[in-house]
Enzyme design. Structure first.
Site, mmCIF file in Angstrom:
data_model
loop_
_atom_site.group_PDB
_atom_site.id
_atom_site.type_symbol
_atom_site.label_atom_id
_atom_site.label_comp_id
_atom_site.label_asym_id
_atom_site.label_seq_id
_atom_site.Cartn_x
_atom_site.Cartn_y
_atom_site.Cartn_z
ATOM 1 N N ASP A 221 3.097 4.655 9.633
ATOM 2 C CA ASP A 221 2.716 5.366 8.402
ATOM 3 C C ASP A 221 1.251 5.055 8.069
ATOM 4 O O ASP A 221 0.698 4.052 8.536
ATOM 5 C CB ASP A 221 3.636 4.914 7.253
ATOM 6 C CG ASP A 221 3.785 5.987 6.185
ATOM 7 O OD1 ASP A 221 3.125 7.043 6.281
ATOM 8 O OD2 ASP A 221 4.570 5.763 5.247
ATOM 9 N N HIS A 363 8.173 16.915 7.757
ATOM 10 C CA HIS A 363 7.598 16.239 6.579
ATOM 11 C C HIS A 363 6.072 16.314 6.541
ATOM 12 O O HIS A 363 5.487 16.642 5.507
ATOM 13 C CB HIS A 363 8.061 14.780 6.572
ATOM 14 C CG HIS A 363 7.415 13.937 5.526
ATOM 15 N ND1 HIS A 363 7.501 14.230 4.183
ATOM 16 C CD2 HIS A 363 6.655 12.794 5.614
ATOM 17 C CE1 HIS A 363 6.827 13.315 3.493
ATOM 18 N NE2 HIS A 363 6.305 12.438 4.342
HETATM 19 FE FE1 N7H Z 1 5.190 10.771 3.730
HETATM 20 N N1 N7H Z 1 8.275 8.872 6.925
HETATM 21 O O1 N7H Z 1 8.432 7.785 7.386
HETATM 22 O O2 N7H Z 1 8.957 9.808 7.308
HETATM 23 N N2 N7H Z 1 5.027 10.232 5.684
HETATM 24 N N3 N7H Z 1 6.857 9.648 3.566
HETATM 25 N N4 N7H Z 1 5.248 11.192 1.732
HETATM 26 N N5 N7H Z 1 3.438 11.780 3.851
HETATM 27 C C1 N7H Z 1 3.981 10.537 6.516
HETATM 28 O O3 N7H Z 1 0.467 10.578 8.784
HETATM 29 C C2 N7H Z 1 7.578 9.043 4.576
HETATM 30 C C3 N7H Z 1 6.168 10.741 0.842
HETATM 31 C C4 N7H Z 1 2.836 12.520 2.836
HETATM 32 O O4 N7H Z 1 -1.734 14.632 6.611
HETATM 33 C C5 N7H Z 1 4.232 10.011 7.823
HETATM 34 O O5 N7H Z 1 0.538 8.674 7.763
HETATM 35 C C6 N7H Z 1 8.711 8.348 3.989
HETATM 36 C C7 N7H Z 1 5.989 11.371 -0.438
HETATM 37 C C8 N7H Z 1 1.585 13.064 3.316
HETATM 38 O O6 N7H Z 1 -0.356 15.117 8.220
HETATM 39 C C9 N7H Z 1 5.439 9.374 7.774
HETATM 40 C C10 N7H Z 1 8.651 8.549 2.636
HETATM 41 C C11 N7H Z 1 4.917 12.226 -0.288
HETATM 42 C C12 N7H Z 1 1.463 12.655 4.626
HETATM 43 C C13 N7H Z 1 5.972 9.524 6.430
HETATM 44 C C14 N7H Z 1 7.498 9.369 2.367
HETATM 45 C C15 N7H Z 1 4.443 12.075 1.072
HETATM 46 C C16 N7H Z 1 2.631 11.856 4.948
HETATM 47 C C17 N7H Z 1 3.362 10.177 9.059
HETATM 48 C C18 N7H Z 1 9.559 8.077 1.549
HETATM 49 C C19 N7H Z 1 4.278 13.144 -1.293
HETATM 50 C C20 N7H Z 1 0.307 12.978 5.564
HETATM 51 C C21 N7H Z 1 2.300 9.142 9.190
HETATM 52 C C22 N7H Z 1 10.361 7.049 1.665
HETATM 53 C C23 N7H Z 1 4.924 13.725 -2.269
HETATM 54 C C24 N7H Z 1 0.548 14.318 6.225
HETATM 55 C C25 N7H Z 1 1.002 9.505 8.539
HETATM 56 C C26 N7H Z 1 -0.612 14.725 7.101
HETATM 57 C C27 N7H Z 1 2.856 11.264 6.177
HETATM 58 C C28 N7H Z 1 7.240 9.127 5.953
HETATM 59 C C29 N7H Z 1 7.134 9.789 1.112
HETATM 60 C C30 N7H Z 1 3.338 12.724 1.583
HETATM 61 C C31 N7H Z 1 6.069 8.658 8.968
HETATM 62 C C32 N7H Z 1 9.801 7.579 4.704
HETATM 63 C C33 N7H Z 1 6.822 11.130 -1.686
HETATM 64 C C34 N7H Z 1 0.600 13.892 2.502
#
Ligand code: N7H
Length: 505
Positions: A221, A363
């Site tokens: 992440d 996501h």
């Molecule tokens: Fe997310 N996951 O493990 O699945 N997220 N996220 N997120 N997220 C991202 O690129 C995760 C949450 C964004 O620019 C990655 O850093 C989990 C909320 C955005 O391509 C992974 C939770 C919100 C991005 C996860 C969670 C976001 C992103 C890929 C909750 C906004 C960048 C690694 C438990 C409302 C997207 C990375 C881009 C990436 C996960 C929450 C937003 C692995 C488990 C609540 C903007």
């Protein structure tokens, strides 16, 4: 130089000379391979000079991202306003860590200290200026159902401290050890005495060993963050990190800077502050793993299904660039792992309908649609994610039973200059909206379903499409949420100068 600046500089110089005579200290930040790059102090200083940004007045956590090792969120209620205000100026202000201090191991403090206030906190401090963000003013609990939280009015699963609206502020303490955090907290509590009481606390910890930098489902992440002009974006027309996401103006994250849509209505003292969205997001990890095994179509593996739900493999490799198998070298390479926008030069690749490489509902595609989003280009909906995992590793007993018996998850933190444009659009308009379609996909793909990771339907079932590359319109129904909101609050992380006036005394 103002007295306060001299005080801060003196402390910094003293801590620096102390470092010179002691052995090398552990860095405050983790730096797993593949995460969004930070600029060097020299690069950031040059970028800030070119853009007229005062990095020394910006709280460090805002621009640093998901690189903390241990991080305590200490939520408090103010009981004695005059005493708190005088300690804020005299004792907390000199301790607050700015952006520049974090960019070099030489200048990093042992423990990062940042502070932010809710609307209830600003009201209590007698600050009557409106900051120009109605979601912040209303507080997060008022919009819980709107975020998809459930059941009922939205706060049914919330931590009680977040429901009552009585949290006035949060102290953020981060370090390489919890001992450092505890001693910094003890010192602050001794200073503040009964002027505050603790409302709640949550300790975040980066995961150990080969999971360092990965969240609890196992995915790396913090890879993709917007590059910010004046910090790590474009300097004099040249992008500092050309293979990263396109740079955005600092005003998308910081109030009063170029790109801030409400620039004219901000009080001058709020310039260079940012709205901090905090969410405690519980993750049901063994349940998620079981779901993957039980729902994998016969032509896929559970690993591929999970990767298509996220849009990246566990290593961080984007499935758009590596659609069939994980590629750890790609995941670890920050010049390649974020260098895509869902388009292709392949003439057979039909951008409007092709989900073979990455589902529209994944996501990372839902929360940053990149070139999909043509309604407004560039679109303004960006956040800096600065959260950290919390809770223990899954125990062998939990893994065997497929049931979580202790809470773990993500202490989610997002910074932006407009909550409605940032976090709220990503969660409410994109992730939770099964009928939201991005510009390029409007005619061919009505209704792509929920974001399978964070899309929320107040606890009710969620349909997701596109997960099976051989059946793009096939629907997978998710009966359980694997990310459950335990609530949170909206805060304002003020510029450091505002801790003197108008917040302090
Ligand atoms: Fe997310 N996951 O493990 O699945 N997220 N996220 N997120 N997220 C991202 O690129 C995760 C949450 C964004 O620019 C990655 O850093 C989990 C909320 C955005 O391509 C992974 C939770 C919100 C991005 C996860 C969670 C976001 C992103 C890929 C909750 C906004 C960048 C690694 C438990 C409302 C997207 C990375 C881009 C990436 C996960 C929450 C937003 C692995 C488990 C609540 C903007």
């Amino acid at each position: 130089m103002k007295v306060s600046s001299i005080h801060r500089s003196l402390l910094l110089a003293l801590s620096f000379s102390f470092d010179l005579v002691t052995s090398a200290k552990a860095p405050l930040l983790i730096n797993p391979p593949g995460l969004a790059p930070l600029p060097s102090l020299k690069q950031a200083t040059a970028a800030a000079a070119a853009a007229g940004l005062e990095l020394g007045n910006i709280q460090g956590d805002i621009l640093i991202g998901m690189k903390k090792d241990k991080e305590l969120f200490f939520f408090f209620h103010i009981n004695d306003v005059p005493t708190f205000r005088s300690h804020l100026s005299a004792d907390i202000h000199p301790l607050v860590t700015d952006v520049t201090e974090l960019l070099s191991n030489d200048t990093q403090p042992a423990t990062l200290v940042n502070i932010a206030f809710s609307q209830a906190g600003l009201n209590t401090l007698g600050v009557t200026d409106q900051l120009g963000d109605s979601l912040f003013s209303a507080g997060q609990a008022a919009g819980a159902a709107d975020l998809g939280d459930g059941p009922g009015a939205g706060t049914g699963n919330w931590e009680p401290a977040f429901v009552t609206g009585t949290i006035h502020g949060v102290l953020i303490l981060a370090s390489s050890t919890t001992d450092n955090i505890n001693s910094q907290l003890a010192s602050l509590q001794a200073t503040l005495g009964s002027s505050i009481t603790e409302s709640y606390r949550l300790l975040g910890e980066a995961r150990p060993d080969d999971q360092n930098g990965h969240e609890h489902f196992g995915f790396k992440d913090g890879i993709s963050q917007p590059m910010i002009n004046g910090f790590n974006g474009v300097i004099n027309g040249v992008p500092l990190f050309p293979t990263q996401s396109p740079a955005i103006d600092a005003g998308h994250i910081l109030l009063g800077e170029s790109g801030d849509r409400s620039m004219d209505s901000r009080p001058p003292w709020a310039k260079d502050g940012s709205f901090l969205v905090f969410r405690q997001l519980k993750q049901l990890v063994p349940e998620f793993d079981n779901f993957l095994v039980a729902n994998t179509p016969s032509d896929m593996t559970p690993e591929l299904l999970g990767a298509r739900m996220v849009g990246r493999w566990k290593s961080g490799a984007p499935i758009f660039l590596s659609p069939h198998a994980d590629d750890p070298d790609l995941g670890n390479n920050s010049t390649r792992n974020n260098n895509f926008n869902y388009t292709s030069s392949d003439p057979d690749f039909i951008f409007e309908s092709n989900q073979e490489r990455c589902p529209f509902s994944a996501h990372i595609r839902k929360t940053n649609p990149r070139a999909d989003f043509t309604i407004q280009s560039p679109f303004p909906n960006h956040i800096i994610r600065s959260g950290i995992p919390y809770g223990p590793e899954v125990s062998p007993a939990e893994a065997a039973a497929g049931v979580s018996t202790v809470e773990r998850g993500l202490a989610f933190v997002a910074y932006q200059s407009d909550i409605s444009v940032g976090f709220h659009t990503l969660q409410n308009v994109w992730a939770n909206n099964q009928n939201f379609v991005f510009g390029k996909n409007i005619s061919t793909n009505p209704g792509i379903g929920f974001d399978p990771i964070i899309g929320a339907n107040q606890g009710a079932a969620r349909n997701v499409t596109g997960l099976d590359p051989s059946s793009a319109n096939g629907v997978i129904t998710m009966l359980t949420d694997f990310v459950v909101s335990r609530g949170g609050e909206y805060f304002f992380s003020p510029p450091i100068s505002a801790l003197l006036t108008p917040l302090g005394a």
